[in-house]
Write an enzyme that holds these catalytic residues in place. Structure first.
Site, PDB file in Angstrom:
ATOM      1  N   GLY A  46     -64.823 110.432  37.707  1.00  0.00           N
ATOM      2  CA  GLY A  46     -63.691 110.343  36.793  1.00  0.00           C
ATOM      3  C   GLY A  46     -63.805 111.427  35.751  1.00  0.00           C
ATOM      4  CD  GLN A  51     -65.121 113.477  30.408  1.00  0.00           C
ATOM      5  OE1 GLN A  51     -64.371 112.891  31.166  1.00  0.00           O
ATOM      6  NE2 GLN A  51     -66.436 113.503  30.593  1.00  0.00           N
ATOM      7  CB  CYS A  97     -70.429 110.311  30.391  1.00  0.00           C
ATOM      8  SG  CYS A  97     -68.979 111.133  29.709  1.00  0.00           S
ATOM      9  CG  LEU A  98     -68.932 114.619  34.785  1.00  0.00           C
ATOM     10  CD1 LEU A  98     -67.714 115.270  35.413  1.00  0.00           C
ATOM     11  CD2 LEU A  98     -70.187 114.927  35.592  1.00  0.00           C
ATOM     12  CG  HIS A 139     -66.576 106.058  31.518  1.00  0.00           C
ATOM     13  ND1 HIS A 139     -67.937 105.990  31.353  1.00  0.00           N
ATOM     14  CD2 HIS A 139     -66.236 107.364  31.274  1.00  0.00           C
ATOM     15  CE1 HIS A 139     -68.395 107.190  31.004  1.00  0.00           C
ATOM     16  NE2 HIS A 139     -67.383 108.047  30.967  1.00  0.00           N
ATOM     17  CD  GLU A 140     -63.400 109.017  33.259  1.00  0.00           C
ATOM     18  OE1 GLU A 140     -63.125 109.845  32.368  1.00  0.00           O
ATOM     19  OE2 GLU A 140     -64.528 108.966  33.787  1.00  0.00           O
ATOM     20  CG  HIS A 143     -63.800 110.013  28.027  1.00  0.00           C
ATOM     21  ND1 HIS A 143     -64.743 110.608  27.215  1.00  0.00           N
ATOM     22  CD2 HIS A 143     -64.432 109.778  29.208  1.00  0.00           C
ATOM     23  CE1 HIS A 143     -65.898 110.718  27.880  1.00  0.00           C
ATOM     24  NE2 HIS A 143     -65.731 110.214  29.083  1.00  0.00           N
TER      25      HIS A 143
HETATM   26 ZN    ZN Z   1     -67.184 110.054  30.521  1.00  0.00          ZN
END
Ligand code: ZN
Length: 171
Positions: A46, A51, A97-98, A139-140, A143
């Site tokens: 995701g 991000q 998480c990236l 999660h997304e 963000h």
């Molecule tokens: Zn993330």
């Protein structure tokens, strides 16, 4: 398509509340294509627009991506996603998480959610998701409100991860 620059903790963009998208234009579609390619390149499941440095309410998700980053059959593009229903029961899931590279932790999430959003063509859709997909969507969408999964941990666990990230970036 292009691979975009990933913004990592503690960049301020990750703490911004993102703006809704007024219309799903070709420009937005191009951004979503690039986000998806960036996500696969980093073996993510995701990715949210902040991000990649863009404070807009857009996420891309693929819960079927393989371990080496091979796309699943049904990647999803969600514009202005909104969680309109959450199950009372919760599950714990080991999340990464990236934007917090190399770290992960167990996070408590709703087991199932319903999300309303605009799709790639700008049509309104709803999606009922459970378990893994539900976790990714929570999660997304977090963000988009400037929330990271570490915010949902105890202060002790959060501080351990922050220290590790600081050590990583100092090396
Ligand atoms: Zn993330």
């Amino acid at each position: 398509m292009a691979i975009l620059k990933l913004y990592t903790y503690p960049d301020k963009i990750l703490r911004q509340k993102c703006e809704p998208v007024a219309a799903v234009t070709d420009e937005i579609r191009r951004l979503m294509d690039d986000m998806l390619e960036t996500m696969y390149a980093d073996k993510g499941v995701g990715l949210a627009a902040p991000q990649v440095g863009i404070a807009k309410r857009i996420i891309v998700v693929d819960d079927k991506v393989s371990e080496d980053g091979e796309p699943g059959p049904n990647p999803r593009f969600l514009v202005n996603p909104e969680i309109i229903r959450k199950s009372e029961d919760t599950i714990w899931f080991n999340e990464g998480c990236l934007s917090l590279p190399g770290q992960c932790a167990e996070v408590e999430r709703h087991r199932a959610v319903t999300v309303r959003y605009l799709d790639y063509d700008g049509k309104e859709q709803t999606l009922d998701a459970e378990e893994y997909l539900a976790v990714i969507l929570q999660h997304e969408t977090d963000h988009l409100d400037g929330i990271l999964y570490i915010d949902r941990l105890s202060r002790l666990k959060r501080n351990i991860i922050i220290k590790k990230l600081q050590k990583q970036s100092g090396e």
